[in-house]
Every structure is written in C-alpha cells, then in structure tokens.
Design a protein around this motif. Structure first.
Motif, PDB file in Angstrom:
ATOM      1  N   ARG A  83      -8.911  -2.272  17.355  1.00  0.00           N
ATOM      2  CA  ARG A  83      -8.969  -3.267  16.275  1.00  0.00           C
ATOM      3  C   ARG A  83      -8.061  -4.453  16.587  1.00  0.00           C
ATOM      4  O   ARG A  83      -8.452  -5.608  16.400  1.00  0.00           O
ATOM      5  CB  ARG A  83      -8.566  -2.609  14.945  1.00  0.00           C
ATOM      6  N   ALA A  84      -6.852  -4.170  17.071  1.00  0.00           N
ATOM      7  CA  ALA A  84      -5.916  -5.261  17.394  1.00  0.00           C
ATOM      8  C   ALA A  84      -6.452  -6.093  18.565  1.00  0.00           C
ATOM      9  O   ALA A  84      -6.326  -7.322  18.573  1.00  0.00           O
ATOM     10  CB  ALA A  84      -4.538  -4.697  17.718  1.00  0.00           C
ATOM     11  N   ARG A 108       0.168 -11.522  15.377  1.00  0.00           N
ATOM     12  CA  ARG A 108       0.079 -10.200  14.718  1.00  0.00           C
ATOM     13  C   ARG A 108      -0.519  -9.177  15.674  1.00  0.00           C
ATOM     14  O   ARG A 108      -0.029  -8.058  15.794  1.00  0.00           O
ATOM     15  CB  ARG A 108      -0.770 -10.274  13.435  1.00  0.00           C
ATOM     16  N   ASP A 158       0.073   4.641  13.960  1.00  0.00           N
ATOM     17  CA  ASP A 158      -0.965   4.237  12.994  1.00  0.00           C
ATOM     18  C   ASP A 158      -1.719   2.988  13.451  1.00  0.00           C
ATOM     19  O   ASP A 158      -2.618   2.507  12.743  1.00  0.00           O
ATOM     20  CB  ASP A 158      -0.326   3.966  11.616  1.00  0.00           C
ATOM     21  N   ILE A 159      -1.328   2.447  14.596  1.00  0.00           N
ATOM     22  CA  ILE A 159      -1.969   1.206  15.044  1.00  0.00           C
ATOM     23  C   ILE A 159      -3.295   1.520  15.727  1.00  0.00           C
ATOM     24  O   ILE A 159      -3.376   2.366  16.618  1.00  0.00           O
ATOM     25  CB  ILE A 159      -1.019   0.410  15.967  1.00  0.00           C
ATOM     26  N   ASP A 160      -4.315   0.827  15.284  1.00  0.00           N
ATOM     27  CA  ASP A 160      -5.654   0.957  15.852  1.00  0.00           C
ATOM     28  C   ASP A 160      -5.736  -0.101  16.970  1.00  0.00           C
ATOM     29  O   ASP A 160      -5.871  -1.294  16.697  1.00  0.00           O
ATOM     30  CB  ASP A 160      -6.648   0.691  14.710  1.00  0.00           C
ATOM     31  N   ARG A 172     -10.935 -12.483  18.752  1.00  0.00           N
ATOM     32  CA  ARG A 172     -11.481 -13.391  17.720  1.00  0.00           C
ATOM     33  C   ARG A 172     -10.554 -14.577  17.528  1.00  0.00           C
ATOM     34  O   ARG A 172     -10.999 -15.721  17.463  1.00  0.00           O
ATOM     35  CB  ARG A 172     -11.592 -12.657  16.379  1.00  0.00           C
ATOM     36  N   ARG A 226       1.280  -5.789  17.305  1.00  0.00           N
ATOM     37  CA  ARG A 226       0.686  -4.437  17.173  1.00  0.00           C
ATOM     38  C   ARG A 226       0.467  -3.813  18.550  1.00  0.00           C
ATOM     39  O   ARG A 226       0.776  -2.631  18.751  1.00  0.00           O
ATOM     40  CB  ARG A 226      -0.642  -4.530  16.404  1.00  0.00           C
ATOM     41  N   ALA A 240       2.513  -6.465   5.722  1.00  0.00           N
ATOM     42  CA  ALA A 240       1.884  -5.426   6.548  1.00  0.00           C
ATOM     43  C   ALA A 240       2.946  -4.865   7.479  1.00  0.00           C
ATOM     44  O   ALA A 240       3.777  -5.606   8.006  1.00  0.00           O
ATOM     45  CB  ALA A 240       0.723  -6.004   7.357  1.00  0.00           C
ATOM     46  N   ALA A 241       2.925  -3.552   7.663  1.00  0.00           N
ATOM     47  CA  ALA A 241       3.837  -2.899   8.615  1.00  0.00           C
ATOM     48  C   ALA A 241       3.152  -1.629   9.085  1.00  0.00           C
ATOM     49  O   ALA A 241       2.572  -0.899   8.274  1.00  0.00           O
ATOM     50  CB  ALA A 241       5.176  -2.571   7.951  1.00  0.00           C
ATOM     51  N   GLU A 242       3.189  -1.411  10.381  1.00  0.00           N
ATOM     52  CA  GLU A 242       2.523  -0.223  10.922  1.00  0.00           C
ATOM     53  C   GLU A 242       3.430   0.485  11.908  1.00  0.00           C
ATOM     54  O   GLU A 242       4.037  -0.135  12.774  1.00  0.00           O
ATOM     55  CB  GLU A 242       1.226  -0.599  11.660  1.00  0.00           C
ATOM     56  N   GLU A 244       0.796  -1.231   0.000  1.00  0.00           N
ATOM     57  CA  GLU A 244       0.000   0.000   0.000  1.00  0.00           C
ATOM     58  C   GLU A 244       0.828   1.280   0.000  1.00  0.00           C
ATOM     59  O   GLU A 244       0.422   2.283  -0.560  1.00  0.00           O
ATOM     60  CB  GLU A 244      -0.921   0.028   1.225  1.00  0.00           C
ATOM     61  N   ALA A 268      -9.158  -8.256  17.163  1.00  0.00           N
ATOM     62  CA  ALA A 268      -8.572  -9.338  16.347  1.00  0.00           C
ATOM     63  C   ALA A 268      -8.010 -10.428  17.261  1.00  0.00           C
ATOM     64  O   ALA A 268      -8.142 -11.625  16.994  1.00  0.00           O
ATOM     65  CB  ALA A 268      -7.470  -8.777  15.443  1.00  0.00           C
TER      66      ALA A 268
HETATM   67  P1  ATP Z   1      -7.737  -7.719  11.276  1.00  0.00           P
HETATM   68  O1  ATP Z   1      -8.476  -9.009  11.567  1.00  0.00           O
HETATM   69  O2  ATP Z   1      -8.034  -6.622  12.248  1.00  0.00           O
HETATM   70  O3  ATP Z   1      -7.823  -7.274   9.816  1.00  0.00           O
HETATM   71  P2  ATP Z   1      -5.218  -8.961  10.669  1.00  0.00           P
HETATM   72  O4  ATP Z   1      -4.098  -9.369  11.552  1.00  0.00           O
HETATM   73  O5  ATP Z   1      -5.959 -10.061   9.975  1.00  0.00           O
HETATM   74  O6  ATP Z   1      -6.189  -8.033  11.541  1.00  0.00           O
HETATM   75  P3  ATP Z   1      -3.578  -8.185   8.466  1.00  0.00           P
HETATM   76  O7  ATP Z   1      -4.095  -9.168   7.458  1.00  0.00           O
HETATM   77  O8  ATP Z   1      -2.261  -8.480   9.119  1.00  0.00           O
HETATM   78  O9  ATP Z   1      -4.709  -7.928   9.580  1.00  0.00           O
HETATM   79  O10 ATP Z   1      -3.477  -6.731   7.819  1.00  0.00           O
HETATM   80  C1  ATP Z   1      -4.401  -6.268   6.824  1.00  0.00           C
HETATM   81  C2  ATP Z   1      -4.198  -4.767   6.672  1.00  0.00           C
HETATM   82  O11 ATP Z   1      -4.746  -4.076   7.807  1.00  0.00           O
HETATM   83  C3  ATP Z   1      -2.734  -4.333   6.615  1.00  0.00           C
HETATM   84  O12 ATP Z   1      -2.638  -3.224   5.737  1.00  0.00           O
HETATM   85  C4  ATP Z   1      -2.406  -3.897   8.040  1.00  0.00           C
HETATM   86  O13 ATP Z   1      -1.393  -2.905   8.057  1.00  0.00           O
HETATM   87  C5  ATP Z   1      -3.752  -3.338   8.496  1.00  0.00           C
HETATM   88  N1  ATP Z   1      -4.016  -3.560   9.935  1.00  0.00           N
HETATM   89  C6  ATP Z   1      -4.378  -4.708  10.539  1.00  0.00           C
HETATM   90  N2  ATP Z   1      -4.611  -4.519  11.844  1.00  0.00           N
HETATM   91  C7  ATP Z   1      -4.355  -3.215  12.089  1.00  0.00           C
HETATM   92  C8  ATP Z   1      -4.402  -2.399  13.275  1.00  0.00           C
HETATM   93  N3  ATP Z   1      -4.750  -2.893  14.462  1.00  0.00           N
HETATM   94  N4  ATP Z   1      -4.086  -1.088  13.150  1.00  0.00           N
HETATM   95  C9  ATP Z   1      -3.750  -0.553  11.950  1.00  0.00           C
HETATM   96  N5  ATP Z   1      -3.679  -1.270  10.802  1.00  0.00           N
HETATM   97  C10 ATP Z   1      -3.984  -2.587  10.866  1.00  0.00           C
END
Ligand code: ATP
Length: 134
Positions: free
Chosen positions: A93-94, A123, A88-90, A100, A127, A82-84, A13, A97
């Motif tokens: 959301r983490a 992951r 920028d980390i939400d 879940r 985060r 993915a790298a944050e 991205e 995740a």
């Molecule tokens: P989720 O289930 O919340 O999507 P995930 O671990 O499955 O988490 P990834 O597949 O690793 O997510 O990442 C998908 C995209 O979302 C990437 O661009 C990543 O940078 C972004 N992303 C995932 N979780 C976060 C977060 N908590 N904060 C900011 N960006 C995130």
C-alpha cells in the motif's frame, strides 16, 4: 528523577503505544527532537517522519504523520493523525501510494498540488523506512 518516561501515542482510531522509554525521538515541525527523562515541558506540532523510542535497551520505531506532542518531565503524549507500528504497515500500500504521489508530483500545476504530492511521498517514505526496521 525517574530514569524512564511514560509514552502514549494515540490516533483518532486507537491507542497505538503505551510504554516506558529511556529516550524518545520525535519529528517536530522544526526538526527532530530528542527527549530524555526530566525534559523541560513543551508542546510541539508534529511533522511526517519516524518516532523512535528505547525501552530496556530495545529500540522501537513507528511512522507518524501530523499531530501534536506534549512533553512533560515524566510523560510524553502524542496525538497523531496517523501512526503505525512497523508490523502494522502495509508495504505494498505504501509503495502504491508513493508511485501515485510521484505521478501527481510530475503533473503538479501549482504549489498546493506540489505540496500535497510531496507530503504523500514523505508519508510513504516514512512508512517504508519503518517497515524495513522490523
Ligand atoms: P493511502 O493513499 O494509502 O491512504 P495516505 O498517506 O494518504 O496513504 P493517510 O491519510 O496518512 O494515508 O492515512 C490514512 C489512514 O490509513 C491512517 O489510519 C493510517 O494509519 C492508515 N495507513 C495509510 N497508509 C498505510 C499503510 N501503508 N499501512 C498501514 N496503514 C496505513
């Protein structure tokens, strides 16, 4: 020999980091790798974890998941899935995740489901750990 390394971290991205570093730590597939200027060239696969680098004595951490790193004597290029940056980390959301994935882990019926849930927890943990360092 230069006393800093150029560091670039890119994802599909965006360009996440373009900076200089005196030292860099990256999560390779076989464990963390410490890189100083003049490091022997190598290419390594990345795992899930934290990238930490120090520039002018200031340490910066990012969460990273999968990809490759190319290490040259004066430049490290990281192409990550993915790298944050911490800011920028939400966090909610983490946390969601992680919850879940913990539920999925309890219900996992085979190795693939177990691995998927386990890696989703890794992951989220990376985060959350990086976000705390802000
Ligand atoms: P989720 O289930 O919340 O999507 P995930 O671990 O499955 O988490 P990834 O597949 O690793 O997510 O990442 C998908 C995209 O979302 C990437 O661009 C990543 O940078 C972004 N992303 C995932 N979780 C976060 C977060 N908590 N904060 C900011 N960006 C995130």
């Amino acid at each position: 020999m230069a006393d800093t390394i150029e560091l670039e971290i890119v994802t599909p991205e965006r360009l996440v980091v373009k900076d200089k570093a005196e030292e860099i730590q990256i999560p390779g597939r076989n464990g963390y790798l410490g890189i100083l200027p003049g490091h022997a060239p190598l290419i390594t696969e990345l795992a899930v974890g934290e990238i930490t680098y120090v520039n002018a004595g200031v340490s910066t951490s990012l969460s990273v998941a999968w990809g490759f790193a190319e290490v040259l004597a004066d430049k490290v290029t990281i192409i990550a899935e993915a790298a944050e940056r911490a800011e920028d980390i939400d966090v909610p959301r983490a946390e969601a995740a992680r919850e879940r994935a913990q539920e999925q882990l309890k219900k996992a019926e085979d190795a693939a489901q177990f691995d998927e849930a386990y890696l989703a927890i890794a992951r989220a943990d990376a985060r959350l750990a990086v976000a705390k360092k802000q």
